[in-house]
Every structure is written in structure tokens, then in C-alpha cells.
Design a protein around this motif. Sequence first.
Motif, PDB file in Angstrom:
ATOM      1  N   ARG A  97       0.682  -1.060  -0.019  1.00 14.93           N
ATOM      2  CA  ARG A  97      -0.119  -0.001  -0.072  1.00 14.93           C
ATOM      3  C   ARG A  97       0.727   1.134  -0.081  1.00 14.93           C
ATOM      4  N   SER A  99       1.035   5.171   0.438  1.00 13.17           N
ATOM      5  CA  SER A  99       0.256   6.324   0.990  1.00 13.17           C
ATOM      6  C   SER A  99       1.259   7.152   1.514  1.00 13.17           C
ATOM      7  N   ARG A 115       5.907   6.938  -2.699  1.00 13.54           N
ATOM      8  CA  ARG A 115       4.796   8.019  -1.867  1.00 13.54           C
ATOM      9  C   ARG A 115       3.976   8.635  -2.921  1.00 13.54           C
ATOM     10  N   GLN A 121      -3.819  10.623  -1.383  1.00 12.74           N
ATOM     11  CA  GLN A 121      -3.945   9.459  -2.246  1.00 12.74           C
ATOM     12  C   GLN A 121      -3.580   8.404  -1.603  1.00 12.74           C
ATOM     13  N   VAL A 122      -4.126   7.125  -1.894  1.00 12.11           N
ATOM     14  CA  VAL A 122      -3.775   5.808  -1.349  1.00 12.11           C
ATOM     15  C   VAL A 122      -3.831   5.021  -2.491  1.00 12.11           C
TER      16      VAL A 122
END
Length: 142
Positions: A97, A99, A115, A121-122
Motif C-alpha cells: 500500500r 500512502s 509515496r 491519495q492511497v
Amino acid sequence: MDIDAWVWWLIVAVGLGIPLVLTAMPELGMFAVGALAASVVAALGGGIVAQVLVFVGVSVALLVVVRPIAARHRAGQTGHASGIDALKGRQAVVLERVSAAGGRIKLAGEVWSARPLDEEQVHEPGSQVDVVDIDGATAVVM
């Protein structure tokens, strides 16, 4: 002491070749090649008019053809991105993930820390992202 015309043209070619090496100005090399061509014409028995015309013709032709290539090379505009510049604009797959806290992507066959461009945003694992920039060893994605 009577020196043939072709020898004078060789002297001119060498005289232009020495500053070429010292200053790295490709134009001098083009004039030196023109002088060599004029030397060949003189050795074959061509008159002074033919020698000068060949010198000017070869020199101008080389200036028109080679000079733009040399200028582009000198400016570093090769048209081929390399290093991190080659990675910008490419797509990557999110492995962990991504983030504001970080994450991992697979970019060009390698695992990179990443990043998002926008901290809000993710990006979830398996999704495709575009690499906008490289900041140190971190890819900035969106």
C-alpha cells in the motif's frame, strides 16, 4: 625552394588540426578536411581555382551536415533518457500500500519505495500507478 601546392594545403590542414585538438572546436576540423581535399586536387594537377573551390565546397558541406549533429551532441540532447530520467512517466505495480507514510512498487523489474504525489491519495496493492518523479530512492507516483 619551390614547394608544391599540395604541400601548402597539407600545412594548412595541420595548422587547422592543431587548434582543433587544443580548443575542441569541430569547425576547425571541418576546414582541415577541406584543406586535405584541396591537397588531393592539387596533387592530381588541379588548378588553384579548382583547389579553392574544393576547399570551400567540402568545408561548407561538412559545416552544413556535421555542425548541427556536433551542436546537438555538445548540448547533450541525445534524445535518449537514461538513469532516473528514463523511469519518469513509466507505469509501475503497487506491491505494498502506497500512502503518505510510504509503500513499495515494482518499477522496471525492481522494487522501489514510493509515496503518492498527493499526500491524501492511497494506492492499493495490485493497482497500476504512473511514476511522476524520483526523489532520491523514492518514486513519486499518482
